[in-house]
Design an enzyme around this catalytic site. Structure first.
Site, PDB file in Angstrom:
ATOM      1  N   ASP A  32      15.188 105.299  12.042  1.00 38.04           N
ATOM      2  CA  ASP A  32      14.544 104.148  11.392  1.00 38.04           C
ATOM      3  C   ASP A  32      14.561 102.889  12.254  1.00 38.04           C
ATOM      4  O   ASP A  32      14.265 101.795  11.750  1.00 38.04           O
ATOM      5  CB  ASP A  32      15.243 103.859  10.053  1.00 38.04           C
ATOM      6  N   GLU A  91      13.380  94.557  11.406  1.00 40.53           N
ATOM      7  CA  GLU A  91      13.617  93.413  10.524  1.00 40.53           C
ATOM      8  C   GLU A  91      14.935  93.515   9.751  1.00 40.53           C
ATOM      9  O   GLU A  91      15.561  92.501   9.453  1.00 40.53           O
ATOM     10  CB  GLU A  91      12.468  93.284   9.510  1.00 40.53           C
ATOM     11  N   ASP A  92      15.347  94.742   9.474  1.00 41.19           N
ATOM     12  CA  ASP A  92      16.542  94.897   8.642  1.00 41.19           C
ATOM     13  C   ASP A  92      17.847  94.594   9.374  1.00 41.19           C
ATOM     14  O   ASP A  92      18.875  94.384   8.741  1.00 41.19           O
ATOM     15  CB  ASP A  92      16.597  96.324   8.076  1.00 41.19           C
ATOM     16  N   ARG A 140      21.752 103.787   9.527  1.00 41.19           N
ATOM     17  CA  ARG A 140      21.126 102.650  10.210  1.00 41.19           C
ATOM     18  C   ARG A 140      22.141 101.647  10.776  1.00 41.19           C
ATOM     19  O   ARG A 140      21.753 100.723  11.479  1.00 41.19           O
ATOM     20  CB  ARG A 140      20.152 101.939   9.256  1.00 41.19           C
ATOM     21  N   ARG A 184      20.629  98.374  -0.844  1.00 41.96           N
ATOM     22  CA  ARG A 184      21.082  98.128   0.537  1.00 41.96           C
ATOM     23  C   ARG A 184      21.912  96.851   0.691  1.00 41.96           C
ATOM     24  O   ARG A 184      22.750  96.763   1.580  1.00 41.96           O
ATOM     25  CB  ARG A 184      19.875  98.036   1.470  1.00 41.96           C
ATOM     26  N   HIS A 230      13.304  96.847  -0.973  1.00 43.67           N
ATOM     27  CA  HIS A 230      13.772  95.549  -0.481  1.00 43.67           C
ATOM     28  C   HIS A 230      13.028  94.427  -1.213  1.00 43.67           C
ATOM     29  O   HIS A 230      11.917  94.636  -1.706  1.00 43.67           O
ATOM     30  CB  HIS A 230      13.469  95.402   1.011  1.00 43.67           C
ATOM     31  N   CYS A 250       8.583  94.634   8.239  1.00 38.10           N
ATOM     32  CA  CYS A 250       9.752  95.383   8.734  1.00 38.10           C
ATOM     33  C   CYS A 250       9.687  95.676  10.220  1.00 38.10           C
ATOM     34  O   CYS A 250      10.693  95.929  10.863  1.00 38.10           O
ATOM     35  CB  CYS A 250       9.890  96.736   8.040  1.00 38.10           C
TER      36      CYS A 250
HETATM   37  C1  CIR Z   1      14.621 102.615   5.386  1.00 39.36           C
HETATM   38  O1  CIR Z   1      14.647 103.253   4.332  1.00 39.36           O
HETATM   39  O2  CIR Z   1      15.559 101.910   5.745  1.00 39.36           O
HETATM   40  C2  CIR Z   1      13.402 102.716   6.259  1.00 39.36           C
HETATM   41  N1  CIR Z   1      12.854 104.018   6.157  1.00 39.36           N
HETATM   42  C3  CIR Z   1      12.386 101.676   5.865  1.00 39.36           C
HETATM   43  C4  CIR Z   1      12.854 100.282   6.065  1.00 39.36           C
HETATM   44  C5  CIR Z   1      11.825  99.295   5.690  1.00 39.36           C
HETATM   45  N2  CIR Z   1      12.259  97.981   5.968  1.00 39.36           N
HETATM   46  C6  CIR Z   1      11.957  96.925   5.234  1.00 39.36           C
HETATM   47  O3  CIR Z   1      11.354  97.037   4.177  1.00 39.36           O
HETATM   48  N3  CIR Z   1      12.401  95.741   5.666  1.00 39.36           N
END
Ligand code: CIR
Length: 253
Positions: free
Chosen positions: A60, A65-66, A85, A131, A161, A248
């Site tokens: 991922d 962004e995360d 992650r 999360r 999110h 993201c």
């Molecule tokens: C996840 O589940 O962490 C990734 N497949 C998708 C993350 C998407 N990020 C976001 O909305 N900021």
């Protein structure tokens, strides 16, 4: 206004990314193509884009962004809520050191994905999600206050999110879908209501006067245009297969 962005190239292992969607397995080749187009769009919006290499260890990792929250005066390395992650932050910290003299951290037992953090001027809304937990949110609010910003929490019901369902388009405009349309916290903004059938497009992205809208959501596109914004449609359908949206895929600062 933003001057730079950080992105990470998708990796082949993205096919093993976390997802709750039912749109099939992403095509790596097409994802690469869509990603390079996304980078070109950011450049068109006036950003200098720092493209970091893919990392097969983290399926991922394209969703940069995360992993960090960037403010005008400091950066925060997050502690992502998904176990697979957590390691993504190591490379991100190394990259951010080039740009930010001050880097803070969210630490365990606090967890936080910055996809849950929405910047509105000097205030930051923080979604409490699967999360992002209350400890992580409290750590972030503490840090924000330390540097003269503010933060508040928003409980989420059904989205991954916070920014899956709501996006700030500057000038007091907010795109909102579903549970966010009537949130009292957002009562002071001019809400552009996204129909449930186009909920994915609630994650649109303001960059320097343009609004990037995912390709294929005509009602959202016309609602945003109607308010006078210049829009750019961007095809991110491969990332949608992994629950990822437009915001993201980059960190803007
Ligand atoms: C996840 O589940 O962490 C990734 N497949 C998708 C993350 C998407 N990020 C976001 O909305 N900021």
């Amino acid at each position: 206004m933003f001057t730079r962005a950080i992105v990470r190239k998708p990796c082949k292992n993205m096919v093993n990314g976390i997802t709750s969607a039912d749109y099939g397995i992403p095509s790596y080749e097409n994802a690469l193509y869509q990603h390079s187009n996304y980078v070109e769009v950011l450049k068109k919006c006036g950003l200098q884009v720092h493209v970091t290499e893919s990392n097969e260890q983290f399926p991922d990792s394209v969703f940069v962004e995360d992993t960090a929250l960037l403010t005008p005066s400091f950066a925060v390395i997050t502690n992502p809520g998904a176990q697979s992650r957590k390691g993504e932050v190591v490379e991100m910290e190394a990259t951010l050191k080039k740009f930010f003299p001050t880097i803070e951290h969210i630490t365990s037992p606090g967890t936080l994905d910055a996809g849950d953090v929405m910047m509105v001027g000097r205030h930051f809304y923080i979604g409490l999600s699967k999360r992002t937990n209350p400890v992580g949110a409290a750590q972030l609010i503490y840090l924000l206050k330390k540097y003269g910003f503010s933060g508040s929490t928003i409980s989420l019901k059904s989205v991954l999110h916070l920014k899956t369902g709501v996006s700030y388009l500057e000038n007091n405009y907010m795109l909102a879908c579903g549970e966010f349309v009537t949130k009292t916290d957002f009562g002071k903004y001019h809400i552009i209501e996204i129909p449930q059938t186009e909920s994915y497009a609630a994650n649109s992205l303001w960059v320097n006067g343009y609004v990037l809208v995912p390709k294929g959501y005509p009602r959202t596109l016309s609602l945003i245009k109607r308010e006078g914004f210049s829009t750019i449609e961007v095809d991110v359908s491969e990332f949608r297969k992994l629950d990822g949206g437009l915001s993201c895929l980059s960190l803007r600062f």
